[in-house]
Design a protein around this motif. Structure first.
Motif: not given
Length: 330
Positions: A96-97, A126, A130, A136-138
């Motif tokens: 997760s970014c 998380q 977020r 946010c990217q996963r």
């Protein structure tokens, strides 16, 4: 009676003068030698000096396995162009970014993980990250081999910088977590704070610091071990061994082997900087220099590298020879 004997000895025996002069000479010589820093017999030292030569206490440690590895790949890296990451995991995981994560949101997320109920701590962590991030990217990460992923803020958001210094947001917070966290005290996630250059701050991309999170709510900050070396820098890889303090649930010192471990073992390891014969096996704290063997480490109250006072130490196990650190562990 004793006085009469001493008076008689003083009047009739020249040995008295010889004894007194010899005793004065020995005491004076011992004081001068000790003042100049040379070693003197323990019997002539004070109790305070005798206590000071005792070896530093050894910190109780246990071994745990870090299943995560995260590496910044070379190439263009910026807020607008994004970055490429290489993730290596021993089990199926999720990367997760969180871009532009607020400093306060990260602190609240770590606090919630420490203090929150175990059933909801991961979701809460998380969610806090977020809610405090710009984007946010996963990415799913398999449990075999290394996988590369490109992450960045979409151009449509129009974000080119994160404001002037001091910033209120971290450029990138990368969270590697197990797809199915285990219910024991094993490490279940790795959280990395990454600096990414932008139009205002052009320093090269690097990992600022890392945390290891367990399923039981413990948070450990990874710290580097420093060692004199001419080798290139390398980041910690998954499956390396870390050492964790038993007496605290706070940040712990971690020792990790690297991808160069096999090469170092073939070369016979690294030698103690003092005796130059035995292998390095002791880490001095709080400076974290891994530079001495067992026998030499017990004789020093100051680090032979930086001269800092040694308060504690711990022993490296097996053939671990720490040679790493980029900025991943402060």
């Amino acid at each position: 009676m004793a006085a009469v004997f001493l008076v008689t000895l003083f009047e009739y025996s020249p040995l008295f003068y010889i004894t007194v002069v010899s005793l004065c000479f020995v005491v004076t010589a011992a004081i001068v030698v000790g003042w100049c820093g040379f070693d003197v017999p323990v019997i002539l030292r004070s109790s305070e000096e005798t206590e000071s030569i005792l070896p530093p206490p050894e910190k109780p440690m246990v071994q745990v396995t870090n299943p995560f590895g995260l590496e910044l790949l070379s190439g263009p890296a910026s807020i607008t162009a994004g970055v490429r990451l290489r993730a290596v995991c021993l089990s199926p995981s999720v990367l997760s970014c969180f871009w532009g994560c607020e400093v306060g949101a990260l602190q609240l997320a770590l606090q919630a993980h420490r203090c929150g109920p175990r059933a909801s701590s991961w979701q809460q962590l998380q969610q806090l990250l977020r809610s405090g991030s710009l984007h946010c990217q996963r990415f799913p990460i398999g449990g075999e081999g290394a996988e590369e992923r490109h992450t960045g803020i979409p151009a449509c958001q129009g974000v080119s910088d994160l404001g002037p210094l001091p910033r209120q947001r971290y450029p990138l917070v990368a969270l590697l977590s197990l797809a199915q966290p285990e219910g024991s005290g094993h490490i279940a996630a790795s959280l990395s704070v990454v600096h990414v250059p932008d139009s205002r701050h052009g320093a090269a991309a690097r990992v600022l610091f890392q945390y290891l999170l367990t399923a039981q709510g413990s948070v450990y900050e990874l710290k580097s071990l420093f060692m004199s070396t001419d080798r290139g820098q390398a980041g910690p890889s998954p499956g390396t061994t870390h050492r964790r303090e038993q007496a605290t649930e706070e940040a712990a010192t971690a020792a990790a082997s690297t991808r160069q471990e096999e090469e170092e073992e073939e070369e016979g390891g690294r030698d103690c900087v003092v005796c130059q014969s035995a292998a390095v096996s002791v880490v001095l704290l709080p400076c974290r220099h891994a530079c001495v063997c067992d026998s030499c480490g017990a004789r020093f109250q100051a680090c032979p590298i930086c001269r800092a006072a040694v308060l504690e130490s711990f022993t490296l196990t097996g053939n671990q020879q720490p040679s790493w650190d980029h900025a991943s562990c402060r």
